[in-house]
Design a protein around this motif. Structure first.
Motif, PDB file in Angstrom:
ATOM      1  N   GLY A  85      -9.454  42.499  33.350  1.00  0.00           N
ATOM      2  CA  GLY A  85     -10.458  41.643  32.753  1.00  0.00           C
ATOM      3  C   GLY A  85     -11.780  41.673  33.490  1.00  0.00           C
ATOM      4  N   ARG A  86     -12.782  40.986  32.944  1.00  0.00           N
ATOM      5  CA  ARG A  86     -14.118  40.975  33.541  1.00  0.00           C
ATOM      6  C   ARG A  86     -14.127  40.369  34.937  1.00  0.00           C
ATOM      7  NH1 ARG A  86     -18.021  39.091  28.466  1.00  0.00           N
ATOM      8  NH2 ARG A  86     -17.579  40.896  27.116  1.00  0.00           N
ATOM      9  N   GLN A  87     -13.215  39.412  35.183  1.00  0.00           N
ATOM     10  CA  GLN A  87     -13.144  38.766  36.494  1.00  0.00           C
ATOM     11  C   GLN A  87     -12.191  39.474  37.439  1.00  0.00           C
ATOM     12  OE1 GLN A  87     -15.333  36.354  37.038  1.00  0.00           O
ATOM     13  NE2 GLN A  87     -15.968  36.545  34.879  1.00  0.00           N
ATOM     14  N   GLY A  88     -11.671  40.617  37.022  1.00  0.00           N
ATOM     15  CA  GLY A  88     -10.770  41.376  37.873  1.00  0.00           C
ATOM     16  C   GLY A  88      -9.298  41.062  37.692  1.00  0.00           C
ATOM     17  N   GLY A  89      -8.973  40.075  36.864  1.00  0.00           N
ATOM     18  CA  GLY A  89      -7.577  39.756  36.612  1.00  0.00           C
ATOM     19  C   GLY A  89      -6.892  40.838  35.788  1.00  0.00           C
ATOM     20  N   GLU A  90      -5.623  41.052  36.036  1.00  0.00           N
ATOM     21  CA  GLU A  90      -4.874  42.091  35.346  1.00  0.00           C
ATOM     22  C   GLU A  90      -3.759  41.498  34.494  1.00  0.00           C
ATOM     23  OE1 GLU A  90      -3.399  45.054  37.979  1.00  0.00           O
ATOM     24  OE2 GLU A  90      -5.315  45.360  39.005  1.00  0.00           O
ATOM     25  N   SER A  91      -3.439  42.188  33.413  1.00  0.00           N
ATOM     26  CA  SER A  91      -2.297  41.811  32.583  1.00  0.00           C
ATOM     27  C   SER A  91      -1.584  43.076  32.147  1.00  0.00           C
ATOM     28  CB  SER A  91      -2.744  40.997  31.363  1.00  0.00           C
ATOM     29  OG  SER A  91      -3.672  41.733  30.580  1.00  0.00           O
ATOM     30  N   GLY A  92      -0.260  42.968  31.959  1.00  0.00           N
ATOM     31  CA  GLY A  92       0.533  44.141  31.613  1.00  0.00           C
ATOM     32  C   GLY A  92       0.247  44.647  30.210  1.00  0.00           C
ATOM     33  N   TRP A  93       0.280  45.965  30.040  1.00  0.00           N
ATOM     34  CA  TRP A  93       0.091  46.585  28.731  1.00  0.00           C
ATOM     35  C   TRP A  93       1.240  47.553  28.448  1.00  0.00           C
ATOM     36  CZ3 TRP A  93      -3.970  50.911  27.486  1.00  0.00           C
ATOM     37  CH2 TRP A  93      -3.859  51.258  26.132  1.00  0.00           C
ATOM     38  N   LEU A  94       1.361  48.602  29.268  1.00  0.00           N
ATOM     39  CA  LEU A  94       2.401  49.603  29.071  1.00  0.00           C
ATOM     40  C   LEU A  94       3.272  49.701  30.323  1.00  0.00           C
ATOM     41  CD1 LEU A  94       0.234  52.513  27.576  1.00  0.00           C
ATOM     42  CD2 LEU A  94       1.524  50.785  26.318  1.00  0.00           C
TER      43      LEU A  94
END
Length: 231
Positions: A11-20
């Motif tokens: 994300g823009r703030q550097g946060g990550e979320s799972g995709w693959l």
């Protein structure tokens, strides 16, 4: 299969979320991502070997008009009213996860159709009013599967008691009713669907007793389950 493969959105703030992930999607295949109208998106790839990641236009996703068989992770387009879909393994010997999700424009909000064990599973394909729907199948590249539309006539009506195994759908006809719900494996979930088959309310997220209104219920369980109405 190399399960260490992982791709995460940043994300823009550097946060990550799972995709693959290698476990859920295999090490090759086609998947889906929504970026909420942004001009670009950042992803982080974690893998010990060589990899490729390529963008494809929406039009390359095959149109889902009837029963379809495939292998591995795949994205299909769907143009039609909300529907029920039955997902099953076509290669029982292949392990790994097999699940299908419905994704809709314009929000890109997903809702699970089914997560399949050894038996076929029936689940809802929700369609956003005025939008187009995608069906994303998540499976290893060794897993063959079959996805087919199902009739609403196949949905059991909640009388005194309904039961099944794994993911399923139950119809409740009549006034608000108190139900009890249980499974012999893990914590089951019961969701109330709206007219577009979107899970607008997770019934089992609240403390009991559970009260359901008239409509379609989506059962999400790993093992055998029972749903009993108390008149």
């Amino acid at each position: 299969m190399e399960v260490g493969l992982e791709v995460r959105t940043v994300g823009r703030q550097g946060g990550e979320s799972g995709w693959l992930s290698g476990y859920a999607h295999g090490t090759r295949g086609v998947s889906l991502a929504f970026v909420s109208g942004a001009a670009e998106s950042t992803v982080r790839v974690r893998h010990s070997g060589e990899w490729t990641l390529r963008l494809l236009p929406e039009e390359e996703a095959p149109l889902l008009t009837g029963p379809v068989e495939g292998k591995g992770s795949t994205v299909l387009r769907y143009q039609g009213p909300p529907a029920l879909m039955r997902l099953r393994r076509a290669s029982p010997a292949a392990g790994g996860r097999l699940a299908a999700w419905a994704w809709n424009h314009p929000s890109g909000e997903p809702a699970i159709i089914a997560d399949v064990g050894d038996r076929p599973a029936l689940g809802p394909l929700w369609v956003h009013p005025g939008g187009s729907a995608f069906v994303a199948v998540a499976a290893s590249e060794y897993t063959r599967w079959r996805l087919a539309p199902a009739s609403f006539d196949e949905v059991p009506v909640l009388g005194g008691r309904a039961q099944g195994t794994g993911y399923g759908v139950v119809r409740h006809i009549g006034p608000d009713t108190t139900v009890s719900y249980g499974s012999n494996r893990g914590d089951p979930r019961l969701c109330q669907l709206d007219e577009n088959l979107f899970p607008w309310r997770e019934v089992t997220a609240t403390s009991g007793p559970y009260v359901v209104s008239e409509g379609i219920l989506h059962v999400r369980a790993l093992g055998d389950w029972t749903l009993e109405a108390h008149r």
